[in-house]
Design a protein around this motif. Sequence first.
Motif, PDB file in Angstrom:
ATOM      1  N   GLU A  26       0.517   4.703  -1.811  1.00 21.10           N
ATOM      2  CA  GLU A  26       0.838   4.031  -0.548  1.00 21.10           C
ATOM      3  C   GLU A  26       2.103   4.593   0.080  1.00 21.10           C
ATOM      4  OE1 GLU A  26       1.106  -0.009  -1.716  1.00 21.10           O
ATOM      5  OE2 GLU A  26      -1.062  -0.307  -1.917  1.00 21.10           O
ATOM      6  N   GLU A  27       3.149   4.788  -0.739  1.00 18.43           N
ATOM      7  CA  GLU A  27       4.396   5.323  -0.211  1.00 18.43           C
ATOM      8  C   GLU A  27       4.229   6.762   0.278  1.00 18.43           C
ATOM      9  OE1 GLU A  27       7.725   3.953   0.156  1.00 18.43           O
ATOM     10  OE2 GLU A  27       6.288   2.299   0.238  1.00 18.43           O
ATOM     11  N   THR A  28       3.427   7.542  -0.431  1.00 21.76           N
ATOM     12  CA  THR A  28       3.200   8.932  -0.024  1.00 21.76           C
ATOM     13  C   THR A  28       2.493   8.988   1.325  1.00 21.76           C
ATOM     14  OG1 THR A  28       3.046   9.562  -2.352  1.00 21.76           O
ATOM     15  CG2 THR A  28       2.204  11.123  -0.723  1.00 21.76           C
ATOM     16  N   ILE A  29       1.449   8.200   1.474  1.00 19.25           N
ATOM     17  CA  ILE A  29       0.730   8.182   2.752  1.00 19.25           C
ATOM     18  C   ILE A  29       1.630   7.669   3.865  1.00 19.25           C
ATOM     19  CG2 ILE A  29      -1.131   7.000   3.981  1.00 19.25           C
ATOM     20  CD1 ILE A  29      -2.003   9.379   2.286  1.00 19.25           C
ATOM     21  N   ARG A  30       2.475   6.675   3.541  1.00 12.40           N
ATOM     22  CA  ARG A  30       3.360   6.131   4.578  1.00 12.40           C
ATOM     23  C   ARG A  30       4.334   7.184   5.087  1.00 12.40           C
ATOM     24  NH1 ARG A  30       8.226   3.514   4.976  1.00 12.40           N
ATOM     25  NH2 ARG A  30       8.664   3.773   2.752  1.00 12.40           N
ATOM     26  N   GLN A  31       4.749   8.120   4.196  1.00 12.38           N
ATOM     27  CA  GLN A  31       5.708   9.149   4.592  1.00 12.38           C
ATOM     28  C   GLN A  31       5.083  10.549   4.567  1.00 12.38           C
ATOM     29  OE1 GLN A  31       9.803   8.548   3.032  1.00 12.38           O
ATOM     30  NE2 GLN A  31       8.909   6.918   1.743  1.00 12.38           N
ATOM     31  N   ILE A  32       3.796  10.628   4.764  1.00 11.72           N
ATOM     32  CA  ILE A  32       3.095  11.909   4.645  1.00 11.72           C
ATOM     33  C   ILE A  32       3.589  12.943   5.650  1.00 11.72           C
ATOM     34  CG2 ILE A  32       1.219  11.304   6.218  1.00 11.72           C
ATOM     35  CD1 ILE A  32       0.900  13.212   2.879  1.00 11.72           C
ATOM     36  N   ASP A  33       4.153  12.499   6.769  1.00  6.00           N
ATOM     37  CA  ASP A  33       4.577  13.425   7.825  1.00  6.00           C
ATOM     38  C   ASP A  33       5.794  14.250   7.433  1.00  6.00           C
ATOM     39  OD1 ASP A  33       2.517  12.603   9.441  1.00  6.00           O
ATOM     40  OD2 ASP A  33       3.708  11.092  10.495  1.00  6.00           O
ATOM     41  N   ILE A  34       6.485  13.879   6.364  1.00 10.03           N
ATOM     42  CA  ILE A  34       7.667  14.670   5.979  1.00 10.03           C
ATOM     43  C   ILE A  34       7.262  15.962   5.280  1.00 10.03           C
ATOM     44  CG2 ILE A  34       8.996  12.528   5.690  1.00 10.03           C
ATOM     45  CD1 ILE A  34       8.890  13.027   2.669  1.00 10.03           C
ATOM     46  N   PHE A  35       6.008  16.066   4.840  1.00 10.21           N
ATOM     47  CA  PHE A  35       5.554  17.262   4.128  1.00 10.21           C
ATOM     48  C   PHE A  35       4.929  18.259   5.107  1.00 10.21           C
ATOM     49  CE2 PHE A  35       5.001  13.769   0.971  1.00 10.21           C
ATOM     50  CZ  PHE A  35       6.026  14.154   0.100  1.00 10.21           C
ATOM     51  N   PRO A  36       5.041  19.555   4.776  1.00  7.24           N
ATOM     52  CA  PRO A  36       4.428  20.567   5.648  1.00  7.24           C
ATOM     53  C   PRO A  36       2.927  20.313   5.802  1.00  7.24           C
ATOM     54  CG  PRO A  36       5.888  21.594   4.038  1.00  7.24           C
ATOM     55  CD  PRO A  36       5.778  20.165   3.647  1.00  7.24           C
ATOM     56  N   LYS A  37       2.464  20.388   7.042  1.00 10.20           N
ATOM     57  CA  LYS A  37       1.040  20.158   7.324  1.00 10.20           C
ATOM     58  C   LYS A  37       0.274  21.450   7.066  1.00 10.20           C
ATOM     59  CE  LYS A  37       1.763  16.446  10.664  1.00 10.20           C
ATOM     60  NZ  LYS A  37       3.158  16.236  10.277  1.00 10.20           N
ATOM     61  N   SER A  38      -0.005  21.665   5.780  1.00  6.08           N
ATOM     62  CA  SER A  38      -0.679  22.887   5.372  1.00  6.08           C
ATOM     63  C   SER A  38      -1.626  22.569   4.228  1.00  6.08           C
ATOM     64  CB  SER A  38       0.344  23.942   4.929  1.00  6.08           C
ATOM     65  OG  SER A  38      -0.313  25.038   4.316  1.00  6.08           O
ATOM     66  N   ARG A  39      -2.789  23.178   4.273  1.00  3.70           N
ATOM     67  CA  ARG A  39      -3.770  22.992   3.207  1.00  3.70           C
ATOM     68  C   ARG A  39      -3.283  23.614   1.909  1.00  3.70           C
ATOM     69  NH1 ARG A  39      -7.505  19.516   1.525  1.00  3.70           N
ATOM     70  NH2 ARG A  39      -9.014  20.534   0.142  1.00  3.70           N
ATOM     71  N   ASP A  40      -2.356  24.576   2.019  1.00  5.13           N
ATOM     72  CA  ASP A  40      -1.835  25.242   0.834  1.00  5.13           C
ATOM     73  C   ASP A  40      -0.681  24.482   0.174  1.00  5.13           C
ATOM     74  OD1 ASP A  40      -3.642  27.314   1.179  1.00  5.13           O
ATOM     75  OD2 ASP A  40      -2.291  28.370   2.577  1.00  5.13           O
ATOM     76  N   PHE A  41      -0.249  23.387   0.810  1.00  3.79           N
ATOM     77  CA  PHE A  41       0.860  22.598   0.248  1.00  3.79           C
ATOM     78  C   PHE A  41       0.274  21.523  -0.676  1.00  3.79           C
ATOM     79  CE2 PHE A  41       4.204  19.430   0.098  1.00  3.79           C
ATOM     80  CZ  PHE A  41       5.354  20.220  -0.010  1.00  3.79           C
ATOM     81  N   HIS A  42       0.737  21.525  -1.910  1.00  2.00           N
ATOM     82  CA  HIS A  42       0.186  20.616  -2.921  1.00  2.00           C
ATOM     83  C   HIS A  42       1.108  19.406  -3.126  1.00  2.00           C
ATOM     84  CE1 HIS A  42      -3.007  23.332  -4.654  1.00  2.00           C
ATOM     85  NE2 HIS A  42      -2.306  24.185  -3.917  1.00  2.00           N
ATOM     86  N   ILE A  43       0.505  18.263  -3.222  1.00  2.00           N
ATOM     87  CA  ILE A  43       1.231  17.029  -3.560  1.00  2.00           C
ATOM     88  C   ILE A  43       0.693  16.533  -4.898  1.00  2.00           C
ATOM     89  CG2 ILE A  43       1.690  14.634  -2.918  1.00  2.00           C
ATOM     90  CD1 ILE A  43       1.447  15.439  -0.013  1.00  2.00           C
ATOM     91  N   GLY A  44       1.550  16.583  -5.917  1.00  2.00           N
ATOM     92  CA  GLY A  44       1.132  16.199  -7.265  1.00  2.00           C
ATOM     93  C   GLY A  44       1.545  14.779  -7.596  1.00  2.00           C
ATOM     94  N   ILE A  45       0.609  14.008  -8.100  1.00  2.00           N
ATOM     95  CA  ILE A  45       0.856  12.616  -8.486  1.00  2.00           C
ATOM     96  C   ILE A  45       0.437  12.438  -9.936  1.00  2.00           C
ATOM     97  CG2 ILE A  45       0.214  10.208  -8.076  1.00  2.00           C
ATOM     98  CD1 ILE A  45      -0.196  10.864  -5.158  1.00  2.00           C
ATOM     99  N   ASN A  46       1.312  11.859 -10.733  1.00  2.00           N
ATOM    100  CA  ASN A  46       1.005  11.606 -12.141  1.00  2.00           C
ATOM    101  C   ASN A  46       0.041  10.429 -12.263  1.00  2.00           C
ATOM    102  OD1 ASN A  46       2.962  13.382 -13.858  1.00  2.00           O
ATOM    103  ND2 ASN A  46       4.200  12.591 -12.170  1.00  2.00           N
TER     104      ASN A  46
END
Length: 532
Positions: free
Chosen positions: A338-358
Amino acid sequence: MQTAQRILRGYRRRRLIVCVALAVLALFLTLSARYVSERNVNEQRRQAFNQRVISTLESILVPLEQANKDVMPLVGMSCQVAQLKMREHAARLQTVRSIGLIKDDILYCSSIFGARAVPVHLLQPRLPSTQPLLFLTIDHSLLKGTPILLSWIPLANSRHDGVMQIINIELLTGLILEPERPWVSRAILNVSDSHLEYGKGLLQRISVDEGQVSHEMASEKFAFSVTTIGPAAGAMALGNLPTQLPLALILSMLIGYIAWLATANRMSFSWEINVGLASHEFEVFCQPLMSARNLQCVGVELLLRWHNPRQGWISPDVFIPLAEQQNLIAPLTRFVLEETIRQIDIFPKSRDFHIGINVAASHFHEGEIINDLRRHWFPSQPIQKLTLELTERDALPDVDHRVVRDLHRMGVDLAIDDFGTGQSSLAYLETLNPNVLKIDKSFTAAIGTDAVNSTVTDIIIALAQRLGIDLVAEGVETQQQAEYLRRRGVNVLQGYLFARPMPLSEFPRWLRGNNTPPPRRKGHPVPIIPLR
């Protein structure tokens, strides 16, 4: 930082203190209730005794009033005529010892002695009187020296004529004034200024022994009262309290045990985690993943940190395993999503950018992770690539392989975190078909210092390359480690050499190349050890 043992000991200690306090309170309240109840019972029994004495004596005196009215016309008649009627009244009343007629201050007729000629003041100094009298005195005629209750009713408009009735109060004393121990040890009848005590006769005054108290109750119909003397109701109740102790102890232990059961969830670490989620005490941090080739940020690993106002900073090495034991790891993962989606705009908008969640292996059961992703991740249609990182300390063979297959079809990558430190199995590497292996920081730290671990690191790298799995090296802290890994084909590096974990809000500034101070949260410095 708090250790798991210290935190759990703290919870057990507080829980034990609460249960013991409730047990002690229950013991105190039980004994207090029994004390108050016993005291009230003692008071009620004393009051009941007084009321019974008064009611009995009133029931004796009420018929005398009617007798006085019947005898009053006899005053002035000859004793020969009046005596028989007086004897009938005395026999009917039973408690009346004798009836006397007074004319011109002379007792001229008695129901017992017949005709007489005795000045009444010689028998009773208080007589005659213009007012009706009721008093205690000593008999000087029949049973000399015995106490009597004397009733005097004057004839209307005459001071010198009237009717005198003598009540055998000594006989009544044995019936109505016998004490009821232990509540009443002495009972005294008060009439006018005289006092008659059971077994002691007339008293000039009432004395109360030390340690005892007196209670007086007056009749509302006649001029007399009753005084009872005995131990204080509270003192009696207090003395009887030890007999109530066994039952009170049993009840208090039962209350303590019930409290122990009731606080199992309320005063536990699972309750603390739920409170932390509800109070927004958790915060999502991120640590950049760097390309070994050009040192560009190609993704982040999201980390969860917890500043508990009741405990201080709690390491994920503490709360994550405990959350897994209490089946609360899934709510924590949902919070991160939920927090990641809420602040998703801070990450580069690229398909090559990975967001890892444990993610814990237990979250895979019955497709729960897929349901959560459909609820929290996919509705926002993020451009970035999602990678779920499974730590190898989990029972990875228990992961539902169908769920893994569905995740791959949905475009979600799967990484095995801390590879080489847990339940290694080449068979499930092929079964799970992970996209990424993350080399544990203990192997990275051994580069250049430990020949054995360096060899294991090389084997892990060769294995991943053979299976076509991407590699991420964790815990890179020196240029020597970074160069060693780059030369052996490790694609992505992660560690303090590039960036420490930081709050999500600071990631855009770091990404722009700004040097930032050690991260802080709400005025508190954040511990620098990596938290999972």
